[in-house]
Design an enzyme around this catalytic site. Structure first.
Site, PDB file in Angstrom:
ATOM      1  CB  THR A 135      -0.892  -0.014   1.256  1.00 22.32           C
ATOM      2  OG1 THR A 135      -1.627  -1.221   1.246  1.00 22.32           O
ATOM      3  CG2 THR A 135      -1.834   1.170   1.293  1.00 22.32           C
ATOM      4  N   GLY A 154       3.056  -3.166   8.517  1.00 22.43           N
ATOM      5  CA  GLY A 154       3.256  -3.453   9.934  1.00 22.43           C
ATOM      6  C   GLY A 154       4.712  -3.804  10.217  1.00 22.43           C
ATOM      7  CD  GLU A 172      -3.945  -8.954   3.162  1.00 20.73           C
ATOM      8  OE1 GLU A 172      -3.239  -8.743   4.154  1.00 20.73           O
ATOM      9  OE2 GLU A 172      -3.539  -8.821   1.997  1.00 20.73           O
TER      10      GLU A 172
HETATM   11  C1  LIG Z   1       2.006 -17.490  13.171  1.00 17.59           C
HETATM   12  C2  LIG Z   1       1.472 -16.368  12.358  1.00 17.59           C
HETATM   13  C3  LIG Z   1       0.736 -16.892  11.206  1.00 17.59           C
HETATM   14  C4  LIG Z   1      -0.153 -16.243  10.544  1.00 17.59           C
HETATM   15  C5  LIG Z   1      -0.555 -14.850  10.791  1.00 17.59           C
HETATM   16  C6  LIG Z   1      -1.919 -14.843  11.296  1.00 17.59           C
HETATM   17  C7  LIG Z   1      -2.708 -13.986  11.008  1.00 17.59           C
HETATM   18  C8  LIG Z   1      -2.308 -13.031  10.029  1.00 17.59           C
HETATM   19  C9  LIG Z   1      -3.365 -12.230   9.850  1.00 17.59           C
HETATM   20  C10 LIG Z   1      -3.198 -11.165   9.336  1.00 17.59           C
HETATM   21  C11 LIG Z   1      -1.923 -10.562   8.894  1.00 17.59           C
HETATM   22  C12 LIG Z   1      -1.801  -9.422   9.733  1.00 17.59           C
HETATM   23  C13 LIG Z   1      -2.038  -8.252   9.350  1.00 17.59           C
HETATM   24  C14 LIG Z   1      -2.269  -7.932   7.939  1.00 17.59           C
HETATM   25  C15 LIG Z   1      -2.179  -6.483   7.798  1.00 17.59           C
HETATM   26  C16 LIG Z   1      -2.732  -6.064   6.478  1.00 17.59           C
HETATM   27  C17 LIG Z   1      -1.847  -6.308   5.334  1.00 17.59           C
HETATM   28  C18 LIG Z   1      -2.385  -5.670   4.071  1.00 17.59           C
HETATM   29  O1  LIG Z   1      -3.391  -5.042   4.040  1.00 17.59           O
HETATM   30  S1  LIG Z   1      -1.459  -5.915   2.683  1.00 17.59           S
HETATM   31  C19 LIG Z   1      -2.266  -5.039   1.417  1.00 17.59           C
HETATM   32  C20 LIG Z   1      -3.534  -5.700   0.978  1.00 17.59           C
HETATM   33  N1  LIG Z   1      -4.084  -5.032  -0.148  1.00 17.59           N
HETATM   34  C21 LIG Z   1      -5.181  -5.426  -0.734  1.00 17.59           C
HETATM   35  O2  LIG Z   1      -5.801  -6.394  -0.354  1.00 17.59           O
HETATM   36  C22 LIG Z   1      -5.579  -4.663  -1.955  1.00 17.59           C
HETATM   37  C23 LIG Z   1      -6.950  -5.016  -2.447  1.00 17.59           C
HETATM   38  N2  LIG Z   1      -7.006  -4.915  -3.897  1.00 17.59           N
HETATM   39  C24 LIG Z   1      -6.948  -5.994  -4.727  1.00 17.59           C
HETATM   40  O3  LIG Z   1      -6.842  -7.120  -4.288  1.00 17.59           O
HETATM   41  C25 LIG Z   1      -7.016  -5.716  -6.188  1.00 17.59           C
HETATM   42  O4  LIG Z   1      -6.541  -4.493  -6.575  1.00 17.59           O
HETATM   43  C26 LIG Z   1      -8.419  -5.872  -6.753  1.00 17.59           C
HETATM   44  C27 LIG Z   1      -9.429  -5.012  -6.023  1.00 17.59           C
HETATM   45  C28 LIG Z   1      -8.796  -7.337  -6.609  1.00 17.59           C
HETATM   46  C29 LIG Z   1      -8.448  -5.469  -8.222  1.00 17.59           C
HETATM   47  O5  LIG Z   1      -7.321  -5.930  -8.853  1.00 17.59           O
HETATM   48  P1  LIG Z   1      -7.053  -5.625 -10.405  1.00 17.59           P
HETATM   49  O6  LIG Z   1      -7.363  -4.193 -10.685  1.00 17.59           O
HETATM   50  O7  LIG Z   1      -5.676  -6.076 -10.715  1.00 17.59           O
HETATM   51  O8  LIG Z   1      -8.043  -6.573 -11.068  1.00 17.59           O
HETATM   52  P2  LIG Z   1      -9.435  -6.345 -11.772  1.00 17.59           P
HETATM   53  O9  LIG Z   1     -10.430  -5.788 -10.839  1.00 17.59           O
HETATM   54  O10 LIG Z   1      -9.231  -5.618 -13.065  1.00 17.59           O
HETATM   55  O11 LIG Z   1      -9.772  -7.835 -12.111  1.00 17.59           O
HETATM   56  C30 LIG Z   1      -9.160  -8.546 -13.181  1.00 17.59           C
HETATM   57  C31 LIG Z   1      -9.462 -10.004 -12.994  1.00 17.59           C
HETATM   58  O12 LIG Z   1      -8.576 -10.547 -12.003  1.00 17.59           O
HETATM   59  C32 LIG Z   1      -9.339 -11.213 -11.008  1.00 17.59           C
HETATM   60  N3  LIG Z   1      -8.607 -11.169  -9.739  1.00 17.59           N
HETATM   61  C33 LIG Z   1      -8.352 -10.091  -8.987  1.00 17.59           C
HETATM   62  N4  LIG Z   1      -7.670 -10.469  -7.888  1.00 17.59           N
HETATM   63  C34 LIG Z   1      -7.483 -11.795  -7.988  1.00 17.59           C
HETATM   64  C35 LIG Z   1      -6.845 -12.755  -7.150  1.00 17.59           C
HETATM   65  N5  LIG Z   1      -6.269 -12.414  -6.000  1.00 17.59           N
HETATM   66  N6  LIG Z   1      -6.839 -14.031  -7.539  1.00 17.59           N
HETATM   67  C36 LIG Z   1      -7.439 -14.410  -8.692  1.00 17.59           C
HETATM   68  N7  LIG Z   1      -8.057 -13.534  -9.548  1.00 17.59           N
HETATM   69  C37 LIG Z   1      -8.086 -12.251  -9.175  1.00 17.59           C
HETATM   70  C38 LIG Z   1     -10.638 -10.457 -10.989  1.00 17.59           C
HETATM   71  O13 LIG Z   1     -11.641 -11.195 -10.359  1.00 17.59           O
HETATM   72  C39 LIG Z   1     -10.854 -10.249 -12.459  1.00 17.59           C
HETATM   73  O14 LIG Z   1     -11.343 -11.444 -13.010  1.00 17.59           O
HETATM   74  P3  LIG Z   1     -12.350 -11.390 -14.232  1.00 17.59           P
HETATM   75  O15 LIG Z   1     -13.625 -10.868 -13.688  1.00 17.59           O
HETATM   76  O16 LIG Z   1     -11.771 -10.466 -15.262  1.00 17.59           O
HETATM   77  O17 LIG Z   1     -12.440 -12.813 -14.670  1.00 17.59           O
HETATM   78  C1  LIG Z   2      -4.292  -1.689  10.536  1.00 18.80           C
HETATM   79  C2  LIG Z   2      -3.874  -1.724   9.104  1.00 18.80           C
HETATM   80  C3  LIG Z   2      -2.750  -2.439   8.757  1.00 18.80           C
HETATM   81  C4  LIG Z   2      -2.336  -2.464   7.438  1.00 18.80           C
HETATM   82  N1  LIG Z   2      -1.196  -3.143   7.129  1.00 18.80           N
HETATM   83  C5  LIG Z   2      -0.742  -3.124   5.842  1.00 18.80           C
HETATM   84  C6  LIG Z   2       0.468  -3.786   5.518  1.00 18.80           C
HETATM   85  O1  LIG Z   2       1.125  -4.388   6.357  1.00 18.80           O
HETATM   86  N2  LIG Z   2       0.922  -3.710   4.246  1.00 18.80           N
HETATM   87  C7  LIG Z   2       0.223  -3.053   3.265  1.00 18.80           C
HETATM   88  O2  LIG Z   2       0.680  -3.042   2.133  1.00 18.80           O
HETATM   89  N3  LIG Z   2      -0.936  -2.445   3.552  1.00 18.80           N
HETATM   90  C8  LIG Z   2      -1.441  -2.465   4.812  1.00 18.80           C
HETATM   91  N4  LIG Z   2      -2.617  -1.817   5.122  1.00 18.80           N
HETATM   92  C9  LIG Z   2      -3.324  -1.093   4.064  1.00 18.80           C
HETATM   93  C10 LIG Z   2      -4.623  -1.766   3.636  1.00 18.80           C
HETATM   94  O3  LIG Z   2      -4.381  -2.913   2.897  1.00 18.80           O
HETATM   95  C11 LIG Z   2      -5.468  -0.770   2.846  1.00 18.80           C
HETATM   96  O4  LIG Z   2      -5.791   0.308   3.699  1.00 18.80           O
HETATM   97  C12 LIG Z   2      -6.719  -1.429   2.332  1.00 18.80           C
HETATM   98  O5  LIG Z   2      -6.424  -2.358   1.309  1.00 18.80           O
HETATM   99  C13 LIG Z   2      -7.740  -0.415   1.802  1.00 18.80           C
HETATM  100  O6  LIG Z   2      -7.193   0.384   0.824  1.00 18.80           O
HETATM  101  P1  LIG Z   2      -7.234   1.986   0.905  1.00 18.80           P
HETATM  102  O7  LIG Z   2      -6.736   2.395   2.223  1.00 18.80           O
HETATM  103  O8  LIG Z   2      -6.559   2.463  -0.326  1.00 18.80           O
HETATM  104  O9  LIG Z   2      -8.762   2.350   0.845  1.00 18.80           O
HETATM  105  P2  LIG Z   2      -9.524   3.080  -0.343  1.00 18.80           P
HETATM  106  O10 LIG Z   2      -9.472   2.185  -1.535  1.00 18.80           O
HETATM  107  O11 LIG Z   2      -9.048   4.446  -0.514  1.00 18.80           O
HETATM  108  O12 LIG Z   2     -10.985   3.018   0.240  1.00 18.80           O
HETATM  109  C14 LIG Z   2     -11.705   4.152   0.708  1.00 18.80           C
HETATM  110  C15 LIG Z   2     -13.201   3.917   0.390  1.00 18.80           C
HETATM  111  O13 LIG Z   2     -13.368   3.900  -1.021  1.00 18.80           O
HETATM  112  C16 LIG Z   2     -14.097   2.747  -1.396  1.00 18.80           C
HETATM  113  N5  LIG Z   2     -13.613   2.260  -2.719  1.00 18.80           N
HETATM  114  C17 LIG Z   2     -12.345   2.174  -3.171  1.00 18.80           C
HETATM  115  N6  LIG Z   2     -12.318   1.641  -4.401  1.00 18.80           N
HETATM  116  C18 LIG Z   2     -13.588   1.382  -4.730  1.00 18.80           C
HETATM  117  C19 LIG Z   2     -14.220   0.801  -5.873  1.00 18.80           C
HETATM  118  N7  LIG Z   2     -13.509   0.361  -6.924  1.00 18.80           N
HETATM  119  N8  LIG Z   2     -15.565   0.668  -5.869  1.00 18.80           N
HETATM  120  C20 LIG Z   2     -16.281   1.090  -4.808  1.00 18.80           C
HETATM  121  N9  LIG Z   2     -15.744   1.618  -3.692  1.00 18.80           N
HETATM  122  C21 LIG Z   2     -14.417   1.771  -3.663  1.00 18.80           C
HETATM  123  C22 LIG Z   2     -13.852   1.711  -0.314  1.00 18.80           C
HETATM  124  O14 LIG Z   2     -14.934   0.803  -0.229  1.00 18.80           O
HETATM  125  C23 LIG Z   2     -13.728   2.594   0.926  1.00 18.80           C
HETATM  126  O15 LIG Z   2     -15.002   2.802   1.465  1.00 18.80           O
HETATM  127  C24 LIG Z   2      -3.057  -1.769   6.440  1.00 18.80           C
HETATM  128  C25 LIG Z   2      -4.200  -1.059   6.799  1.00 18.80           C
HETATM  129  C26 LIG Z   2      -4.607  -1.027   8.113  1.00 18.80           C
HETATM  130  C27 LIG Z   2      -5.837  -0.254   8.473  1.00 18.80           C
END
Ligand SMILES: CC/C=C\C/C=C\C/C=C\C/C=C\CCCCC(=O)SCCNC(=O)CCNC(=O)[C@H](O)C(C)(C)COP(=O)(O)OP(=O)(O)OC[C@H]1O[C@@H](n2cnc3c(N)ncnc32)[C@H](O)[C@@H]1OP(=O)(O)O
Ligand SMILES: Cc1cc2nc3c(=O)[nH]c(=O)nc-3n(C[C@H](O)[C@H](O)[C@H](O)COP(=O)(O)OP(=O)(O)OC[C@H]3O[C@@H](n4cnc5c(N)ncnc54)[C@H](O)[C@@H]3O)c2cc1C
Length: 674
Positions: free
Chosen positions: A157, A196, A440
């Site tokens: 992110t 994190g 996530e």
């Molecule tokens: C001992 C310890 C062990 C374990 C630890 C335990 C617990 C751990 C728990 C938690 C960990 C701790 C903390 C975590 C902290 C948080 C970390 C984070 O947040 S990391 C950052 C995470 N970020 C996100 O999740 C971002 C979300 N966004 C997306 O995933 C993508 O951008 C999107 C919204 C899916 C869109 O992607 P994109 O624009 O590339 O794709 P399209 O929308 O155009 O779709 C195209 C096509 O692809 C398909 N698709 C998308 N994603 C996937 C996928 N992952 N797999 C398969 N296919 C995918 C989508 O459905 C479309 O398909 P189509 O319709 O065209 O057929």
């Molecule tokens: C506690 C915490 C820990 C985290 N740890 C990590 C980490 O370790 N590593 C890492 O990489 N990231 C981490 N993140 C980031 C996290 O993955 C993102 O904040 C999360 O994926 C949401 O993305 P954003 O913040 O860009 O939200 P945004 O996408 O800006 O969302 C804002 C609003 O817009 C809406 N929105 C956005 N796109 C669309 C759409 N296409 N259609 C409709 N609505 C939409 C959402 O629903 C939401 O209501 C962490 C976040 C938190 C809060």
């Protein structure tokens, strides 16, 4: 006061509840743990990790400054990591310690009221090495990471983009002259933000960046990047790194920011399982599916379903035990004040929390098994099941985290004023779980991913093409008549499927209408997204209900009669609750009548009364040690008021009879001398 076997003084109301419970608590613990063997193994791990008292703090975390809190969390993370390398590795029976063991993860919760700064190391850094590296890369990085010689995080992110991964701005440009990638943050919005452990703890991280080679952009790819010196821990030249500041929760996780100034890393530090850059800069795509680089996120979404089920089990344990000892009001003047657990509205708040913890726990095991099957197929080069699994894990992550956050807050409401105390344990649970709804993959965004799949599946069903298992019910969407309501568990599940099919059909019809009226496909989709989210939610509820019911029937096949009864009551409660929450939809898409719904409400209320005598037994069956609960209200012995007072007396505010603020401000103001 009543004495238990091990001489613990237990609140008499709780003792009475336990005496009243009519089923074998341990049997239900085994169901929740996935079998007796798992329970025994879990208990052994908990004994080793917790009996030494190493998880305890001299001063409560809540009374420490942010810096002290962080340092204390690092201290305990190091103790726990060392335990994992030594005593716990063998006990957990894992090839690579800790990485996928919910028990290890849960036991760690005894050490932290918030979270460990190492969470991302084990939760995402190590899994990314395992999932995105070539075998050669893995053999270099994995042993060092597992042995904690290096500590890492996952930096994807950025300030400007989290959801839209394709919009990330950090660049990784290949330089064939030196066989290096040059990492750069071209704008403020391209700074990595949130990872994190990044702020102060880690020395490595996975960085997701736009890959450029031979002048062409190939989209986002993962790289392993050293950011701090392995000996001094000082940030390396070209790296700007720090901590992002106080948050609603996660305050011991040192979430950080990171920027690059033309920072060079060796070519081999691109994780090359799915795509490679050769020495001369040629880009080679290896993977058969374009989204395999998103694999770590899919893994964490699966893990999170289990994680939130566990946290909901904790909140419901606290609120149910407290509701058994708390007496309030006098509806019958001649009788003593009732336990608040006797109020039907209280049962309505709490029993759905217990049932949801069960439903999500069983779904998480089922989801994990499905994930393992998908991974096994992908190993053989077949990615056919990935789209369905992505749709499934997306909606289960969204709904499980959102429902759990809502129900944890409901547990707080159920505890009245005392639930608002940090020492109740519930605020920390809420702050942690509410973040899972966002990270996530945000709730709405993930449900829209599932909706894409549903719409495609609907079109396949319309064309009489075969459907994948989780959407096979869509085949019945074209019968032309409304689904027949019947209030048996299977009947209700069929109705939930009819709701999902009906809502998907409405979305498809509306989108087609809008496109006929001249809207582009993108705009027609956008205008329908409120209903698409609702369709995906309905689909997910149908999947959870169906899985929960099937799994309970299977897992209780050989259980004792009373366990069968109480487990059946809980699943039925779950189905009634959600049917009653969705009466409008049922009236739209099934043959249910007003009378059917009135009858269902009465059946629901009667079910609450049947579950009531077993409520404490049900939360005892979660078998959560006091060290894991961190709660004045939820401890096993129910000494709630004693604990509340003990905690209050620990407050540093109570260390001096008169606060300095009196002489500095209050007195001058009151004497008119300010
Ligand atoms: C001992 C310890 C062990 C374990 C630890 C335990 C617990 C751990 C728990 C938690 C960990 C701790 C903390 C975590 C902290 C948080 C970390 C984070 O947040 S990391 C950052 C995470 N970020 C996100 O999740 C971002 C979300 N966004 C997306 O995933 C993508 O951008 C999107 C919204 C899916 C869109 O992607 P994109 O624009 O590339 O794709 P399209 O929308 O155009 O779709 C195209 C096509 O692809 C398909 N698709 C998308 N994603 C996937 C996928 N992952 N797999 C398969 N296919 C995918 C989508 O459905 C479309 O398909 P189509 O319709 O065209 O057929
Ligand atoms: C506690 C915490 C820990 C985290 N740890 C990590 C980490 O370790 N590593 C890492 O990489 N990231 C981490 N993140 C980031 C996290 O993955 C993102 O904040 C999360 O994926 C949401 O993305 P954003 O913040 O860009 O939200 P945004 O996408 O800006 O969302 C804002 C609003 O817009 C809406 N929105 C956005 N796109 C669309 C759409 N296409 N259609 C409709 N609505 C939409 C959402 O629903 C939401 O209501 C962490 C976040 C938190 C809060």
């Amino acid at each position: 006061m009543t004495q238990t076997n091990n001489n613990m003084t237990v609140n008499p109301d709780l003792a009475m509840e336990r005496a009243k419970c009519n089923f074998n608590v341990l049997e239900v613990t085994h169901i929740f743990d996935g079998g007796e063997r798992n329970t025994l193994q879990r208990k052994k791990i908990e004994d080793v990790a917790l009996n030494s008292g190493a998880s305890k703090d001299a001063l409560g975390e809540e009374h420490m400054s942010p810096k002290e809190k962080y340092e204390n969390a690092v201290r305990k993370s190091c103790i726990y990591a060392t335990m994992m390398k030594n005593e716990l590795a063998e006990l957990s029976g894992l090839e690579s310690f800790g990485v996928s063991s919910p028990v290890i993860r849960r036991t760690a919760d005894a050490f932290f009221k918030e979270v460990s700064p190492f969470l991302l190391h084990l939760g995402m850094f190590v899994p990314t090495i395992m999932g995105q590296c070539t075998p050669e890369q893995q053999s270099y990085w994995l042993p060092r990471a597992l042995d904690m010689q290096i500590i890492g995080t996952y930096a994807q992110t950025e300030l400007g983009h989290g959801t839209f991964i394709r919009g990330l701005e950090t660049t990784a440009t290949y330089d064939p002259e030196t066989e290096e990638f040059v990492l750069h943050s071209p704008t403020l919005s391209s700074y990595k933000w949130w990872a994190g452990g990044l702020g102060k703890t880690v020395n490595y991280c996975i960085v997701v960046a736009q890959l450029y080679t031979k002048g062409e952009c190939h989209g986002t790819h993962p790289f392993i990047v050293q950011i701090r010196d392995e000996d001094t821990h000082v940030p390396l030249p070209g790296i700007k790194v720090g901590e992002i500041g106080p948050k609603m929760g996660f305050n011991t996780a040192d979430n950080g920011f990171l920027g690059f100034d033309h920072y060079r890393i060796p070519r081999e530090h691109m994780l090359m399982k799915n795509a490679q850059v050769l020495k001369d800069g040629t880009y080679v795509k290896v993977a058969r599916h374009g989204k395999l680089t998103y694999g770590t996120m899919v893994f964490v979404r699966v893990v999170l379903v289990n994680e939130v089920a566990f946290n909901l089990a904790k909140a419901s344990t606290i609120a149910v035990r407290y509701s058994a000892i708390r007496r309030q009001s006098k509806p019958k003047p001649d009788e003593v004040e009732p336990q608040i657990l006797d109020y039907v509205t209280q049962q309505h708040k709490l029993f759905i929390a217990i049932a949801t913890a069960h439903a999500l726990q069983l779904c998480s095991t089922w989801l994990w098994e499905s994930f393992s099957a998908v991974l096994a197929q992908m190993k053989g080069g077949n990615t056919d099941t990935l789209p369905e699994f992505h749709a499934l894990s997306s909606c289960l992550k969204a709904i499980s985290t959102s429902d759990s956050a809502h129900l944890i807050e409901q547990c707080r409401h159920a505890c009245g004023g005392h639930g608002y105390m940090i020492s109740s344990g519930i605020p920390n649970l809420y702050n942690f779980v509410s973040a899972t709804r966002t990270y996530e993959g945000d709730y709405t965004v993930l449900l829209l991913q599932t909706a894409r799949f549903l719409v495609k599946a609907y079109e396949q069903a319309e064309a009489k093409k075969p459907l994948t298992p989780t959407v096979s019910y869509l085949a019945h969407a074209f019968s032309g008549s409304r689904a027949t309501w019947d209030n048996s568990p299977d009947g209700i599940i069929r109705s939930f499927q009819a709701l999902a099919a009906g809502k998907t059909a409405v979305c498809v019809t509306n989108m087609r209408k809008r496109m006929r009226a001249g809207l582009s496909q993108v705009d027609a989709w956008e205008m329908s997204t409120i209903q698409l989210v609702a369709a995906a939610e309905a689909h997910c509820r149908a999947v959870i209900a169906d899985t929960y019911r099937k799994e309970i029937v299977r897992l209780t096949a050989n259980s004792s009669p009373n366990v069968k009864v109480v487990m059946d009551q809980l699943t039925t409660l779950y189905l009634y609750y959600w049917a009653l929450e969705r009466t409008g939809d049922l009236l739209m898409f099934t043959s249910v009548s007003q009378k059917d719904l009135v009858d269902l409400q009465i059946a629901y209320e009667e079910l609450l009364l049947k579950i009531r005598p077993n409520a404490v037994g049900l939360v005892d069956a979660f078998d959560l040690r006091d060290e894991l609960l961190h709660s004045t209200l939820g401890s096993y012995d129910g000494r709630v008021y004693e604990r509340l007072m003990e905690e209050a007396l620990k407050s540093p505010m109570n260390k001096e009879p008169v606060s300095d603020a009196y002489s500095k401000y209050l007195r001058p103001m009151m004497k008119g001398k300010l």
